[in-house]
Each structure stands twice: as structure tokens, then as C-alpha cells.
Design a protein around this motif. Structure first.
Motif, PDB file in Angstrom:
ATOM      1  N   GLY A   1       0.714  -1.131   0.060  1.00 29.84           N
ATOM      2  CA  GLY A   1       0.054   0.104  -0.025  1.00 29.84           C
ATOM      3  C   GLY A   1       0.744   1.323   0.088  1.00 29.84           C
ATOM      4  N   VAL A   2       0.379   2.502  -0.212  1.00 31.00           N
ATOM      5  CA  VAL A   2       0.836   3.667   0.137  1.00 31.00           C
ATOM      6  C   VAL A   2       0.437   4.447   1.355  1.00 31.00           C
ATOM      7  N   LEU A   3       1.486   4.804   2.114  1.00 31.28           N
ATOM      8  CA  LEU A   3       1.240   5.406   3.301  1.00 31.28           C
ATOM      9  C   LEU A   3       2.040   6.771   3.269  1.00 31.28           C
ATOM     10  N   ASN A   4       1.256   7.852   3.404  1.00 37.14           N
ATOM     11  CA  ASN A   4       2.129   9.217   3.370  1.00 37.14           C
ATOM     12  C   ASN A   4       3.196   9.270   2.038  1.00 37.14           C
ATOM     13  N   GLY A   5       2.571   8.720   0.877  1.00 42.05           N
ATOM     14  CA  GLY A   5       3.270   8.841  -0.278  1.00 42.05           C
ATOM     15  C   GLY A   5       4.492   7.808  -0.436  1.00 42.05           C
ATOM     16  N   LYS A   6       4.689   6.813   0.629  1.00 41.11           N
ATOM     17  CA  LYS A   6       5.762   5.830   0.541  1.00 41.11           C
ATOM     18  C   LYS A   6       5.042   4.368   0.550  1.00 41.11           C
ATOM     19  N   ARG A   7       5.552   3.564  -0.153  1.00 40.14           N
ATOM     20  CA  ARG A   7       5.102   2.262  -0.379  1.00 40.14           C
ATOM     21  C   ARG A   7       5.363   1.437   0.880  1.00 40.14           C
ATOM     22  N   ILE A   8       4.457   0.605   1.505  1.00 37.98           N
ATOM     23  CA  ILE A   8       4.560  -0.242   2.744  1.00 37.98           C
ATOM     24  C   ILE A   8       3.918  -1.375   2.662  1.00 37.98           C
ATOM     25  N   ASP A   9       4.472  -2.392   3.385  1.00 39.15           N
ATOM     26  CA  ASP A   9       3.627  -3.670   3.461  1.00 39.15           C
ATOM     27  C   ASP A   9       2.703  -3.589   4.395  1.00 39.15           C
ATOM     28  N   TYR A  10       1.631  -4.341   4.274  1.00 40.04           N
ATOM     29  CA  TYR A  10       0.308  -4.622   5.101  1.00 40.04           C
ATOM     30  C   TYR A  10      -0.434  -5.844   5.042  1.00 40.04           C
ATOM     31  N   PHE A  11      -0.958  -6.210   5.927  1.00 39.75           N
ATOM     32  CA  PHE A  11      -1.703  -7.714   5.989  1.00 39.75           C
ATOM     33  C   PHE A  11      -2.942  -7.399   6.737  1.00 39.75           C
TER      34      PHE A  11
END
Length: 271
Positions: free
Chosen positions: A30-40
């Protein structure tokens, strides 16, 4: 993060398990504050903590059911290894673009919600891979300075690898030619090394030696469908109209279009 450094060792072991591949958690991007990040998703973590792989771990809290797994995951949230997020619209114009994420104010654990990772896991494999890459590049650049015996060994090794690749392609061509011949001579044909291209181990690829190319058996299907009932069903009333039952007849073996038909008959509803 400062909170992560305060986590006890048993909690850290649980997080390392969840972040690793042994847990089998489906990781999304996903995208959090313009940065890609993993989520589950929360239920994936619950399933991982109740799996046999987690039961084999040592120095971790014991988990015997889903309630204990949820309590353990809730106790990990204050250390900020992962945080609860809300998933929004795609970040790009395409529907397949990563979803936008936003951290929620109320941090609790709900199996149906999503949680973003703020922990990358153990970095020793990354460091080891980086060192190996640097070593390979240096070895390649300094190849002219190698002793003659080492350069000769590399040449023999490369010839051996190319020979194995050529042997594999030759084997694939030979088995295809043999199959075409056996289809004509002894139908339905014989495959040499039938698991050569299957998703199995190296040894299993050559077992069995040969196999008949038998077609898969067709299973007879029978489907029973009932018509939707009116609002009276919810109140305990039974619909007066009988429900149609659609039964698919088995193939009689004839090639005519009438060999497969559907028979519709009216049957009364069961009380």
C-alpha cells in the motif's frame, strides 16, 4: 523506532516469525504518506499463530486458540511493529494500483481489519547478500589477475554448465519425438520422464521413467437447484409452488448434440 527497542525477546521472536516467510501471511503493498509499505489482514496473522509452524517455535508465548492469538497480537501493537490502518482508494489511475493507507487513531486488534508493517525483520540476510554481490563483482573485475589454474577451472565449469543445459534441451526434443511416434504406433502415446517439466524436485522430475498419456477421467456432475422462496419463508410459511430440479444426464457416448440433455421435473418442497 524507540518502542520497538523496548519489546521483550519473546515478543520480538513472534514478530520475526510473522514477518518471515514461514508464517505464510499474505503481504500486500500500500501507499502511506506517499511511501510504499507492506500491510496484511488481521485474520492472516491469527491463522499464522495457530499454525503448526508457530507451535514448533521456542521462547514464544503459547497460543492454543484464536482468542489467545488475538490477545497476543493486541499486546504487540504498543511496540509499533505494526499499526492498524484504513484502506482507501487506489493510489494511481489504474484499479490495480496500491491502495492508500491511513493510520487510525484507535489502535486495537480486529481480525477483519488491516495492519501496516513498520518493521523490516532481520537484516542479516540483506547484509550477507550485499557482501556476496560485492565479492562477485570484485572477482569478475579481477579475473585477468587470477592464477592460470583458477581461470582454467572456471572455463571447465562453464563448459560443464553449458553441457547440462544442452543435454536438457536434447532430452526434451527426444521425448517429444518419441511421444509423436508412440501416438501413431501405440495410441494414446508414451511420455518419457512425464514429470520433467512438473513443479517437483530434481530427482522427482525423472520418476517414473515412462508413463502412458491417459486422458483424465470425466466425473459425472449432478446439480440440484431450488427456486427462491418468497418472504413467507422467513416467517415460517412454505411456498406453494414446487421447486424445479435440474438434473444433468451422463454422456451416452454418442457424438450427436442430443447426447447431453437437461431434464427438468417438478418436485415438491421438503418440509
Amino acid at each position: 523506532m524507540e518502542q520497538q527497542s523496548k519489546a521483550p525477546q519473546d515478543i520480538r521472536n513472534v514478530v520475526n516469525f510473522l514477518r518471515g516467510s514461514a508464517a505464510g501471511i499474505k503481504v500486500r503493498v500500500g501507499v502511506l504518506n506517499g511511501k510504499r509499505i507492506d500491510y496484511f489482514k488481521g485474520k492472516s496473522a491469527v491463522k499464522a499463530l495457530t499454525s503448526p509452524a508457530y507451535a514448533k517455535l521456542k521462547n514464544v508465548p503459547k497460543v492454543t486458540n484464536e482468542e489467545e492469538a488475538q490477545s497476543l497480537l493486541l499486546s504487540i501493537i504498543p511496540f509499533a511493529f505494526f499499526l492498524r490502518v484504513e484502506r482507501g482508494a487506489p493510489s494511481g489511475s489504474a484499479a490495480s494500483s496500491p491502495k492508500t493507507l491511513q493510520i487510525t487513531q484507535m489502535q486495537t486488534f480486529v481480525p477483519t481489519d488491516y495492519y501496516a508493517w513498520f518493521y523490516e525483520g532481520s537484516q542479516w540476510t540483506t547484509y550477507l547478500g550485499g557482501l556476496a554481490m560485492v565479492a562477485v563483482l570484485l572477482a569478475g573485475v579481477m579475473f585477468p589477475l587470477w592464477p592460470p589454474i583458477m581461470r582454467l577451472g572456471v572455463w571447465y565449469l562453464s563448459i560443464g554448465v553449458l553441457g547440462l543445459i544442452g543435454l536438457f534441451f536434447a532430452l526434451a526434443i527426444v521425448r517429444l519425438i518419441f511421444y509423436i511416434i508412440t501416438v501413431i504406433v501405440a495410441s494414446p502415446g508414451i511420455w518419457i520422464f512425464p514429470k520433467l517439466f512438473a513443479d517437483v524436485g530434481f530427482v522427482e522430475s525423472f520418476i517414473p521413467l515412462w508413463e502412458w498419456d491417459l486422458p483424465k477421467k470425466k466425473t459425472k456432475k449432478r446439480r440440484v437447484e431450488k427456486a427462491e422462496k418468497g418472504k413467507g419463508v422467513a416467517s415460517g410459511e412454505t411456498s406453494a409452488s414446487p421447486s424445479p430440479r435440474i438434473e444433468e444426464l451422463a454422456d451416452s457416448g454418442d457424438s450427436r448434440p442430443s447426447s447431453r440433455q437437461a431434464r427438468v421435473e417438478e418436485v415438491p418442497d421438503e418440509d
